[in-house]
Design an enzyme around this catalytic site. Structure first.
Site, PDB file in Angstrom:
ATOM      1  N   ARG A 558      41.721  22.415 -16.195  1.00 53.56           N
ATOM      2  CA  ARG A 558      40.446  22.594 -15.532  1.00 53.56           C
ATOM      3  C   ARG A 558      39.410  21.625 -16.053  1.00 53.56           C
ATOM      4  NH1 ARG A 558      38.051  27.881 -16.082  1.00 53.56           N
ATOM      5  NH2 ARG A 558      38.522  27.356 -18.231  1.00 53.56           N
ATOM      6  N   SER A 619      44.883  22.884 -26.207  1.00 55.91           N
ATOM      7  CA  SER A 619      45.467  24.042 -26.877  1.00 55.91           C
ATOM      8  C   SER A 619      46.901  23.808 -27.336  1.00 55.91           C
ATOM      9  CB  SER A 619      45.414  25.246 -25.956  1.00 55.91           C
ATOM     10  OG  SER A 619      44.137  25.320 -25.378  1.00 55.91           O
ATOM     11  N   ASP A 673      42.003  26.355 -27.815  1.00 55.26           N
ATOM     12  CA  ASP A 673      41.470  27.412 -26.939  1.00 55.26           C
ATOM     13  C   ASP A 673      41.072  28.665 -27.717  1.00 55.26           C
ATOM     14  OD1 ASP A 673      44.116  27.930 -27.469  1.00 55.26           O
ATOM     15  OD2 ASP A 673      44.651  28.520 -25.428  1.00 55.26           O
TER      16      ASP A 673
END
Ligand code: ADP
Ligand code: MG
Length: 944
Positions: A558, A619, A673
Site C-alpha cells: 500500500r 515488515s 510493521d
C-alpha cells in the site's frame, strides 16, 4: 365442500353425541401441538426440567448409524413378561447383511413383582444360558452389551465422547481410555404393572453388570442403556437418510428425536446432537389436554393404576383404547341406544374389550364381522346397526388416538426444523408398536394429520424392524464406534493440546532467547533476533505535518498519504497487488514495481512534484544501522526476490527511484510493521509500548531499556526492539512442541526450518495445519466415513479464514448459541471443498479447528508473557500496566483468538495488566508517525 361423515347419518342422537365428543378438530389438534411444544421446552430447560410433565430425558445417544458399524454385540431386552437375548453381527457393509440370533425366555410372574436382585439375577442367568448355546470360539472374549430397559431412567452418560470438549482453559494431555465409560441410568419409576423392590432410584446398568459378574461365566461389558424408543429410531437409519425421530404407539406411547446438543440444557454439552427421550405419555398431566378429554377418558383414568398420570398415553396406548370403547358402549347401552334397549352387564367389567379387537373392528372388509363376534363373545345379541355403531365408535377412538399422535409428532418436527434454523425439514420417522401395526388406518391418519399440522416438514414414516433387538445392537455399535473415534481423535490431537506447564516452558525459552539476542556476544546463538529499530520515542501528540507512507510485507502493498494534524490523523491510501512473479523474481523488479506504484499514487492524489517525508513500513527482518538504514537479513512470508538479502532496503528503493528518474522521495525512516502498529496505537494511548502482529505472519516489538540493549551504544532511555519472534525455535529449542503436522507444513514451505514459531501461529499456516490433520483423520477412517477426500490433497485449499467461519458460534453462550447455524457453516465450508460431511464430521472438523487456533493463541500468549514479564522486571516494578497495539487479520477476525490470548496471558503473567488495542491501519499510519516524530525531534534540535 366436504361430504358429510358417515356417522352423521346415524339415526341415534346419543350415538351422534358420543362420536362428536370423541372428535378432535384440526384446530384443537393445532392447540395440542402448541401445548406439546411448550411442554417440550419446559422439559429441556434447566430451570423448569424438574416440574415438567414431559421429561425430555437425555439418552446420551449422540449419533445415528452411518453404516460403518462393525462387530459383534450382545443385547438384552427386558419386556413385560419376557427376557430376550440377542447376538448381533454387523459386517460394516451399511447394515445390509446384519446377522441376528436370539432367544426368548419366559419370565415367571412373581419375578416382576419381587425383589430387584432376583430380577437381575434372572436376566444374567438367561444371558449365560444363551451364551452357553452360542458356541463362542473364545469364551474369554470381552463382549459389549446393550441393555434395553423400557422404563423411565435418568441417564447420566453413555460414553466419554461427549465429555472431552476443550474449553478456553489450557487442557492437560488426556490419557485415552480403552473402553467407553459405562453408562448410568437411574430408574425413576416402574410403570406398566411392574413393581420390583429396591430398583427405583438405583442405577440399573450397575445392577445388571453386578449380576452378570456374579455369575463368573462370561466377560460382558454393559456399554449402552436404552429404551425401546431409541432402539426403534436407531434401527431405521439407512445410509444417506438418517432417521432422527421415533414414535411408539404400543401398550403405551412414547417418542424420541435427535435434538441440538445446546438445547439439552441438563447435559453439560453444547455441541453436536443428542437423542432425547420425550416420555410424552405424561403430557397433559398438568391439564394441558382438558379440551380433549371426555367423560369416558375420565372413567378410564379413574379405573387405572395411577389416576391423574399418563393422560396422553391413556388416549393413545394399547392398554387403554379398548377401555375407552368399552366405556362409550356401556354408556350408550345404558341409554338404550344399543342392543334394542337391553342391558349389557358384560360391558361393566374392566378389560373385556381389547385394543386388538378395536383394531380389527375398524377394518372396512372384516370389521363388521369382527364387531359381531366380539359382542357375541360378551353374551350380547347385536343387530346389524349395533355392529355399525360399534364400528363407528372404534373408528372415532382410533382416529382420535392417531390425530393426537400426529399433534405430538408435528410438535417434534416443527421444533427440530426451528431449532436447526431450517426452512424445511426432511426426515424419516421410525414408527412401531401394536397400535400402529394393528391396522393401516392408524398410520394413514398419523401421516395425513402430521402433514397438515407441520406443513414445513416432509416426513416418511418407516415401520421399524425390531427396535429392541436390531436397534439396540445399533446403539451399542454406535457407542463403540464413537468411543473408538474419540480415542483416535484424542490420540491425534493430544500433541497439539498444551498444558500450562508446556506453555510456561515456552515462555521461559522465549525469555532465554530474548536475553541471548540482546547480548552482543550471544546474539548469534538466539533464534529471536531482537533487532534494534532506532525508534526511541513513542509519539507525544505534538507531531504535525503531511507524510507519505509505504507498507510492504504481507498480503498487500500500500501507498498512503498521512496528514497529522491537531484534530487527529487523516489519510488516503491505495492498495497495489504484488504478483507472485515479482515477489519471487529479482530485487530490481520488485523495487521498480514499488516506485511505479508510488508514481501512480502521487498522480492519483495530486501530489506529483511535492516532496514529503516518507516512512517505509518494511515488515521483514532487517538489521537496522540507523532509522533510515536497514539491511535485509532474510525474506519471510512467501517473498524471495533475489539480490536483496544483505542490502539496505532504503538504498535499493533510492536506486530504483533513480532508475525510474523519480526525484521526489525523502525517505526518513524504515520501520517494521510491529513498530508501526505500536506507534500508531501510541498516538492514542501513551502506555502503548508493545506492538503485535498476527496476520500472514506473526511478530512483536517492545520498548526495551537501552542499558539492556547490548547491540547498540548508549545506556540512556529506551529503544524499540523488533523481536522477529516468528523465527523462535529455529535453533531447535521448540522441537518437542512441534507435531508431525507442523513438520509436514514446514517441509512444504519455501523456507523449511525457518520461522518455526510463526508456522504454529499465523494466518499463512493454520489452515495448512488443519488440512494435514484432516488428511490424517480421513486416512484413519474417522472422517467422511473413510471416503477419500482428493481435494484435501491440494496445498492451501483449507484457508485460515475457514477457521474463523467454522468457529463462529462455537462455545457461545448456551442456547443463545445457534449451534445448528454454526455447524451449517462448517458443512458449507466443507461442501466448497467437495467434502460430503455428515453432522458428526462437522463437529469433528470444528474440534480440529478449535484445537489448532487455541494452540496458536496460547503460544502467542506464552511469547507475550515473556515480553511483559521482562519489561516489568527491568523496570523494577511489582506490577506492570501496559498496552499492546495489535494488527493482523487473524487476530481481528478470528472469533476466539484474542479471547484465548488474553486469558492465557493472564494466567502466565499474573502480575501484568495488559490491554490490547487494535490498531486502525497501524503499519501505514505508524510509518508516517515515526517519520513525524523524527521530524519533530530534528526541528527541536534545529531550534536549540
Ligand atoms: P498481513 O499480515 O500480510 O499484513 P493481514 O493482516 O490481512 O495481512 O493477514 C492476512 C492473513 O490473514 C492471511 O494469511 C489470511 O489467511 C488470514 N485471514 C484472512 N481472513 C481471515 C479470517 N476471516 N480469519 C482468520 N484469518 C484470516
Ligand atoms: Mg499487515
Amino acid at each position: 365442500g366436504r361430504s358429510v361423515p358417515r356417522w352423521a347419518l346415524t339415526s341415534h342422537p346419543q350415538v351422534q353425541r358420543a362420536l362428536l365428543e370423541l372428535t378432535v378438530s384440526l384446530e384443537t389438534l393445532h392447540e395440542v401441538k402448541g401445548h406439546m411444544l411448550e411442554a417440550m421446552a419446559k422439559g429441556l430447560s434447566q430451570q423448569t426440567h424438574e416440574e415438567a410433565t414431559v421429561h425430555m430425558l437425555p439418552t446420551y445417544v449422540c449419533s445415528t448409524p452411518d453404516g460403518t458399524e462393525k462387530g459383534e454385540f450382545l443385547v438384552v431386552e427386558l419386556r413385560r413378561r419376557h427376557v430376550r437375548t440377542l447376538w448381533v453381527t454387523l459386517p460394516g457393509d451399511g447394515n445390509q447383511n446384519l446377522q441376528l440370533k436370539d432367544q426368548l425366555f419366559d419370565m415367571p410372574e412373581d419375578i416382576m413383582q419381587g425383589k430387584g436382585e432376583a430380577l437381575f439375577d434372572f436376566i444374567a442367568q438367561c444371558l449365560c444360558q444363551f451364551l452357553d448355546g452360542a458356541g463362542l470360539s473364545n469364551p474369554q472374549q470381552r463382549l459389549p452389551l446393550g441393555f434395553v430397559f423400557p422404563f423411565s431412567c435418568r441417564q447420566t452418560r453413555l460414553d466419554q465422547a461427549r465429555h472431552s470438549q476443550q474449553g478456553a482453559r489450557p487442557v492437560q494431555h488426556r490419557v485415552p481410555t480403552a473402553r467407553p465409560c459405562s453408562p448410568q441410568g437411574e430408574l425413576i419409576a416402574w410403570s406398566k404393572d411392574v413393581r420390583c423392590s429396591d430398583v427405583e432410584g438405583h442405577d440399573v446398568v450397575q445392577l445388571l453388570q453386578a449380576a452378570i459378574n456374579k455369575q463368573e461365566r462370561y466377560q460382558v461389558d454393559v456399554v449402552a442403556l436404552l429404551n425401546d424408543t431409541v432402539g426403534t429410531m436407531m434401527s431405521c437409519s439407512t445410509e444417506g437418510m438418517p432417521c432422527e425421530v421415533a414414535l411408539l404407539a404400543d401398550t403405551g406411547t412414547n417418542s424420541c428425536f435427535m435434538a441440538e446438543g445446546c438445547h439439552v440444557e441438563i447435559v453439560e454439552e453444547t455441541s453436536g446432537r443428542m437423542c432425547v427421550n420425550t416420555e410424552w405419555g405424561s403430557f397433559g398431566d398438568d391439564g394441558a389436554l382438558s379440551s380433549v378429554l371426555t367423560p369416558y377418558d375420565q372413567s378410564v383414568d379413574q379405573e387405572s393404576q395411577k389416576p391423574g398420570h399418563q393422560r396422553f398415553e391413556k388416549l393413545i396406548g394399547g392398554l387403554y383404547l379398548g377401555e375407552i370403547v368399552r366405556h362409550v358402549l356401556a354408556k350408550l347401552a345404558a341409554e338404550g341406544a344399543l342392543f334394542s334397549g337391553t342391558a349389557a352387564p358384560a360391558l361393566g367389567t374392566k378389560d373385556v374389550f381389547k385394543t386388538q379387537q378395536v383394531l380389527e373392528i375398524i377394518d372396512d372388509e372384516a370389521g363388521l364381522a369382527a364387531a359381531r363376534n366380539t359382542l357375541q363373545a360378551l353374551g350380547l345379541a347385536p343387530s346389524e346397526q349395533d355392529c355399525c355403531h360399534v364400528q363407528q365408535v372404534c373408528r372415532a377412538v382410533v382416529t382420535r388416538a392417531a390425530g393426537l399422535c400426529a399433534a405430538g409428532l408435528a410438535a417434534i418436527l416443527s421444533y427440530m426444523c426451528r431449532s436447526r434454523e431450517l426452512e424445511r425439514l426432511k426426515t424419516n420417522v421410525a414408527v412401531d408398536g401394536t397400535v400402529y401395526r394393528g391396522h393401516p388406518r392408524f398410520g394413514e391418519i398419523l401421516h395425513r394429520i402430521t402433514k397438515l399440522l407441520a406443513p414445513e416438514c416432509t416426513v416418511t414414516l418407516v415401520p421399524a424392524m425390531d427396535g429392541g433387538g436390531r436397534g439396540a445392537a445399533m446403539v451399542t455399535a454406535v457407542a463403540l464406534r464413537l468411543a473408538a473415534q474419540r480415542r483416535e481423535l484424542d490420540q491425534i490431537l493430544a500433541p497439539l493440546r498444551l498444558s500450562i506447564a508446556d506453555l510456561q516452558r515456552v515462555q521461559a525459552l522465549m525469555r532465554r532467547e530474548m536475553d541471548l539476542g540482546l547480548n552482543k556476544e550471544t546474539n548469534a546463538q538466539s533464534s529471536v533476533r531482537m533487532l534494534p529499530s532506532y525508534v526511541r520515542n513513542t509519539p507525544d501528540g505534538t507531531e504535525r505535518g503531511d507524510f507519505l507512507a509505504l507498507d510492504l510485507g504481507g498480503t498487500n502493498f500500500r501507498v498512503l498519504v498521512v496528514h497529522v494534524e491537531k484534530e487527529g490523523v487523516r489519510m488516503a491510501s491505495e492498495i497495489y497487488a504484488i504478483p507472485q512473479a515479482i515477489m519471487q523474481g529479482t530485487g530490481e523488479a520488485l523495487f521498480d514495481h514499488i516506485i511505479d506504484c508510488i508514481i501512480d499514487f502521487q498522480q492519483k492524489q495530486g501530489l506529483t512534484g511535492q516532496v514529503l517525508p516518507l516512512g517505509f513500513t518494511f515488515s521483514f527482518p532487517c538489521r537496522q544501522l540507523g532509522l533510515d538504514k536497514a539491511v535485509l537479513l532474510n525474506w519471510t512470508k512467501g517473498f524471495s526476490a533475489s539480490g536483496c538479502v544483505g542490502n539496505d532496503v532504503v538504498q535499493m528503493l533510492r536506486e530504483a527511484a533513480r532508475r525510474k528518474q523519480h526525484t521526489g522521495l525523502d525517505i526518513v525512516a524504515v520501520v517494521n510493521d510491529t513498530v508501526g502498529t505500536m506507534m500508531s496505537c501510541g498516538y492514542d494511548d501513551p502506555s502503548c509500548e508493545i506492538g503485535l502482529i498476527v496476520g500472514t505472519g506473526t511478530n512483536t516489538c517492545y520498548m526495551e531499556e537501552m542499558q539492556n540493549v547490548g547491540t547498540v551504544e548508549g545506556e540512556e532511555g529506551r529503544m524499540c526492539i523488533n523481536m522477529e519472534w516468528g523465527a523462535f525455535g529455529e535453533n531447535g529449542c521448540l522441537d518437542d512442541i512441534f507435531t508431525d503436522f507442523d513438520r509436514m507444513v514446514d517441509e512444504k514451505t519455501i523456507n523449511p526450518g525457518k520461522q518455526r514459531f510463526e508456522k504454529l501461529i499465523s494466518g499463512m499456516y493454520l489452515g495448512e495445519i488443519v488440512r494435514y490433520i484432516l488428511l490424517a483423520l480421513v486416512e484413519k477412517h474417522i472422517l467422511f466415513r473413510g471416503k477419500p477426500a482428493p481435494k484435501l490433497q491440494t496445498r492451501d485449499i483449507f484457508q485460515t479464514k475457514f477457521l474463523s467461519t467454522i468457529e463462529i458460534g462455537a462455545d457461545g453462550p448456551r442456547c443463545a448459541c445457534s449451534d445448528g447455524l454454526a455447524l451449517r457453516q462448517v458443512r458449507g465450508v466443507l461442501h466448497e471443498l467437495e467434502l460430503d460431511a455428515s453432522f458428526e464430521d462437522s463437529v469433528l472438523v470444528r474440534e480440529v479447528c478449535q484445537t489448532v487456533s487455541l494452540r496458536a493463541a496460547q503460544l502467542c500468549a506464552a511469547g507475550m508473557a515473556a515480553v511483559v514479564e521482562k519489561m516489568r522486571e527491568s523496570r523494577g516494578q511489582t506490577q506492570l500496566a501496559v498496552t499492546v497495539g495489535v494488527d493482523g487479520t487473524l487476530y481481528k477476525l478470528h472469533p476466539r483468538f484474542s479471547q484465548h490470548l488474553q486469558h492465557t496471558l493472564r494466567e502466565l503473567a499474573p502480575k501484568c495488566f495488559v490491554t490490547f488495542l487494535q490498531s486502525e491501519d497501524g503499519s501505514g499510519k505508524g510509518a508516517a508517525l515515526v517519520a513525524a516524530v523524527q521530524c519533530r525531534l530534528a526541528q527541536a534540535q534545529g531550534q536549540q
